[in-house]
Design a protein around this motif. Structure first.
Motif, PDB file in Angstrom:
ATOM      1  N   MET A 104       0.936  -1.372  -0.136  1.00 25.75           N
ATOM      2  CA  MET A 104      -0.088   0.063  -0.017  1.00 25.75           C
ATOM      3  C   MET A 104       0.919   1.201   0.052  1.00 25.75           C
ATOM      4  N   VAL A 105       0.243   2.361  -0.135  1.00 29.87           N
ATOM      5  CA  VAL A 105       0.907   3.757  -0.380  1.00 29.87           C
ATOM      6  C   VAL A 105       0.307   4.414   0.775  1.00 29.87           C
ATOM      7  N   ILE A 106       1.042   5.031   1.642  1.00 25.52           N
ATOM      8  CA  ILE A 106       0.529   5.986   2.545  1.00 25.52           C
ATOM      9  C   ILE A 106       1.255   7.237   2.756  1.00 25.52           C
ATOM     10  N   ALA A 107       0.748   8.065   3.390  1.00 21.40           N
ATOM     11  CA  ALA A 107       1.641   9.404   3.651  1.00 21.40           C
ATOM     12  C   ALA A 107       0.933  10.354   5.137  1.00 21.40           C
ATOM     13  N   LYS A 108       1.805  11.077   5.486  1.00 15.91           N
ATOM     14  CA  LYS A 108       0.888  11.716   6.434  1.00 15.91           C
ATOM     15  C   LYS A 108      -0.214  12.757   6.040  1.00 15.91           C
ATOM     16  N   GLU A 109      -1.225  12.604   6.849  1.00 20.83           N
ATOM     17  CA  GLU A 109      -2.676  13.513   6.326  1.00 20.83           C
ATOM     18  C   GLU A 109      -3.181  12.695   5.464  1.00 20.83           C
ATOM     19  N   CYS A 110      -2.938  11.543   5.023  1.00 20.28           N
ATOM     20  CA  CYS A 110      -3.892  10.909   3.849  1.00 20.28           C
ATOM     21  C   CYS A 110      -4.775  10.091   4.802  1.00 20.28           C
ATOM     22  N   GLU A 111      -6.035   9.977   4.216  1.00 19.37           N
ATOM     23  CA  GLU A 111      -7.245   9.194   4.768  1.00 19.37           C
ATOM     24  C   GLU A 111      -7.363   7.883   4.691  1.00 19.37           C
ATOM     25  N   VAL A 112      -7.633   7.167   5.807  1.00 15.66           N
ATOM     26  CA  VAL A 112      -7.618   5.606   5.557  1.00 15.66           C
ATOM     27  C   VAL A 112      -9.038   4.950   6.067  1.00 15.66           C
ATOM     28  N   LEU A 113      -8.928   3.824   5.922  1.00 12.52           N
ATOM     29  CA  LEU A 113     -10.194   2.845   6.595  1.00 12.52           C
ATOM     30  C   LEU A 113      -9.518   1.863   7.464  1.00 12.52           C
ATOM     31  N   LEU A 114     -10.080   1.703   8.574  1.00 10.87           N
ATOM     32  CA  LEU A 114      -9.663   0.644   9.390  1.00 10.87           C
ATOM     33  C   LEU A 114     -10.232  -0.854   8.746  1.00 10.87           C
ATOM     34  N   THR A 115      -9.452  -1.783   8.812  1.00  8.18           N
ATOM     35  CA  THR A 115      -9.906  -2.983   8.313  1.00  8.18           C
ATOM     36  C   THR A 115     -10.165  -3.976   9.292  1.00  8.18           C
ATOM     37  N   SER A 116     -10.173  -3.747  10.406  1.00 11.05           N
ATOM     38  CA  SER A 116     -10.082  -4.643  11.749  1.00 11.05           C
ATOM     39  C   SER A 116     -11.103  -4.157  12.745  1.00 11.05           C
ATOM     40  N   ASN A 117     -11.797  -4.894  13.351  1.00 10.19           N
ATOM     41  CA  ASN A 117     -12.239  -4.584  14.888  1.00 10.19           C
ATOM     42  C   ASN A 117     -11.290  -4.635  15.708  1.00 10.19           C
ATOM     43  N   LEU A 118     -10.526  -3.332  16.134  1.00  7.46           N
ATOM     44  CA  LEU A 118      -9.446  -3.503  17.420  1.00  7.46           C
ATOM     45  C   LEU A 118     -10.242  -2.992  18.644  1.00  7.46           C
ATOM     46  N   TRP A 119     -10.980  -2.145  18.546  1.00  4.87           N
ATOM     47  CA  TRP A 119     -11.595  -2.161  20.022  1.00  4.87           C
ATOM     48  C   TRP A 119     -12.994  -1.576  19.869  1.00  4.87           C
ATOM     49  N   LYS A 120     -14.076  -2.377  19.570  1.00  2.82           N
ATOM     50  CA  LYS A 120     -15.296  -1.976  19.313  1.00  2.82           C
ATOM     51  C   LYS A 120     -15.957  -0.852  20.276  1.00  2.82           C
ATOM     52  N   GLU A 121     -15.827  -1.008  21.314  1.00  5.42           N
ATOM     53  CA  GLU A 121     -16.365  -0.002  22.483  1.00  5.42           C
ATOM     54  C   GLU A 121     -16.006   1.512  22.248  1.00  5.42           C
ATOM     55  N   THR A 122     -14.923   1.439  21.586  1.00  8.52           N
ATOM     56  CA  THR A 122     -14.364   2.966  21.531  1.00  8.52           C
ATOM     57  C   THR A 122     -14.452   3.380  20.049  1.00  8.52           C
ATOM     58  N   GLY A 123     -15.135   2.785  19.430  1.00  6.47           N
ATOM     59  CA  GLY A 123     -15.279   2.947  17.762  1.00  6.47           C
ATOM     60  C   GLY A 123     -14.183   2.737  16.906  1.00  6.47           C
ATOM     61  N   LEU A 124     -13.171   1.916  17.373  1.00  4.48           N
ATOM     62  CA  LEU A 124     -12.086   1.337  16.429  1.00  4.48           C
ATOM     63  C   LEU A 124     -12.431  -0.080  15.830  1.00  4.48           C
ATOM     64  N   THR A 125     -13.505   0.157  14.682  1.00  2.00           N
ATOM     65  CA  THR A 125     -14.171  -0.849  14.256  1.00  2.00           C
ATOM     66  C   THR A 125     -13.913  -0.934  12.742  1.00  2.00           C
ATOM     67  N   ASN A 126     -13.989  -2.095  12.052  1.00  2.00           N
ATOM     68  CA  ASN A 126     -14.008  -2.373  10.692  1.00  2.00           C
ATOM     69  C   ASN A 126     -14.521  -1.142   9.877  1.00  2.00           C
ATOM     70  N   GLY A 127     -13.884  -0.429   9.030  1.00  2.00           N
ATOM     71  CA  GLY A 127     -14.720   0.701   8.350  1.00  2.00           C
ATOM     72  C   GLY A 127     -14.480   2.018   8.917  1.00  2.00           C
ATOM     73  N   ALA A 128     -13.957   2.086  10.143  1.00  2.00           N
ATOM     74  CA  ALA A 128     -13.655   3.579  10.748  1.00  2.00           C
ATOM     75  C   ALA A 128     -12.799   4.392   9.993  1.00  2.00           C
ATOM     76  N   ARG A 129     -13.216   5.596   9.779  1.00  2.00           N
ATOM     77  CA  ARG A 129     -12.302   6.477   8.901  1.00  2.00           C
ATOM     78  C   ARG A 129     -11.370   7.358   9.852  1.00  2.00           C
ATOM     79  N   GLY A 130     -10.270   7.401   9.360  1.00  3.44           N
ATOM     80  CA  GLY A 130      -9.384   8.162   9.981  1.00  3.44           C
ATOM     81  C   GLY A 130      -8.395   8.913   9.322  1.00  3.44           C
ATOM     82  N   LYS A 131      -7.213   9.625   9.841  1.00  7.05           N
ATOM     83  CA  LYS A 131      -6.411  10.306   9.127  1.00  7.05           C
ATOM     84  C   LYS A 131      -5.064   9.837   9.768  1.00  7.05           C
ATOM     85  N   ILE A 132      -4.052   9.602   9.120  1.00  5.30           N
ATOM     86  CA  ILE A 132      -2.724   9.466   9.454  1.00  5.30           C
ATOM     87  C   ILE A 132      -1.901  10.770   9.719  1.00  5.30           C
ATOM     88  N   LYS A 133      -1.667  10.676  10.899  1.00  5.71           N
ATOM     89  CA  LYS A 133      -0.675  11.803  11.655  1.00  5.71           C
ATOM     90  C   LYS A 133       0.773  11.654  11.526  1.00  5.71           C
TER      91      LYS A 133
END
Length: 203
Positions: A104-133
């Motif tokens: 994959m290609v990534i960069a600082k400030e790029c937008e990504v989707l999480l592909t794993s349920n890491l911590w459902k109770e806090t919103g870190l679920t498969n498909g969560a949208r974030g930004k690399i810092k």
């Protein structure tokens, strides 16, 4: 999901599509919302494109659009390659590798989707949208090797902050997935992330 008087006509169009009674008037109503052929001004077009996910019919189109958007950030780009335990695993696509990309290609400030349920109770679920810092590498390592940690900001994250001055940020580390192919044990280690600018209609 379509509620209220402002959504009444759109809801009618959707119902007409569902029961086969969609007509020319419905088509003309929807055509007015065509991003480039409708009633959008250039500023509205730009805003929509910058905040929306592009749906593509092929993987090649998806990769090309993601590449275009990430190049437009103007930040350093890192090519990241997965670690595989055998040549058979290295040749598998992400479907076989339980969602982990081979590269994959990534960069600082790029937008990504999480592909794993890491911590459902806090919103870190498969498909969560974030930004690399930040991308953090061990001493002596660099792209295309895997980073040790990627700091990602998720707006919907409700757990404790990783760093006080980085709200909603969490460390994402490479994960390992295993599977069998022709009675051979295969495994891949990769970041559980994909670029969020485009995805295929099949996804």
């Amino acid at each position: 999901r379509q509620q209220g008087e402002s959504q009444k006509r759109f809801k009618e169009c959707l119902n007409n599509l569902a029961d086969g009674s969609f007509n020319k008037q419905d088509w003309e109503y929807l055509k007015a919302r065509d991003l480039f052929g409708g009633n959008f001004c250039p500023d509205e077009q730009k805003e929509f494109l910058s905040s929306s996910t592009m749906l593509c019919s092929t993987n090649a189109d998806t990769k090309e659009y993601n590449k275009k958007r990430i190049q437009g950030l103007g930040t350093p780009i890192a090519i990241v390659k997965s670690e595989n335990n055998c040549s058979e695993a290295a040749n598998c696509n992400s479907l076989k590798a339980q969602g982990l990309a081979n590269q994959m290609v990534i960069a600082k400030e790029c937008e990504v989707l999480l592909t794993s349920n890491l911590w459902k109770e806090t919103g870190l679920t498969n498909g969560a949208r974030g930004k690399i810092k930040y991308l953090i590498y061990k001493n002596g390592t660099k792209p295309p090797m895997l980073p040790s940690i990627v700091i990602v900001q998720f707006d919907q994250y409700t757990g404790p902050f990783f760093l006080e001055n980085l709200p909603n940020c969490v460390p994402i580390v490479p994960v390992t997935r295993s599977w069998y192919m022709d009675n051979k044990a295969c495994s891949r280690t990769m970041l559980p992330l994909v670029l969020a600018y485009a995805m295929t209609i099949h996804k």
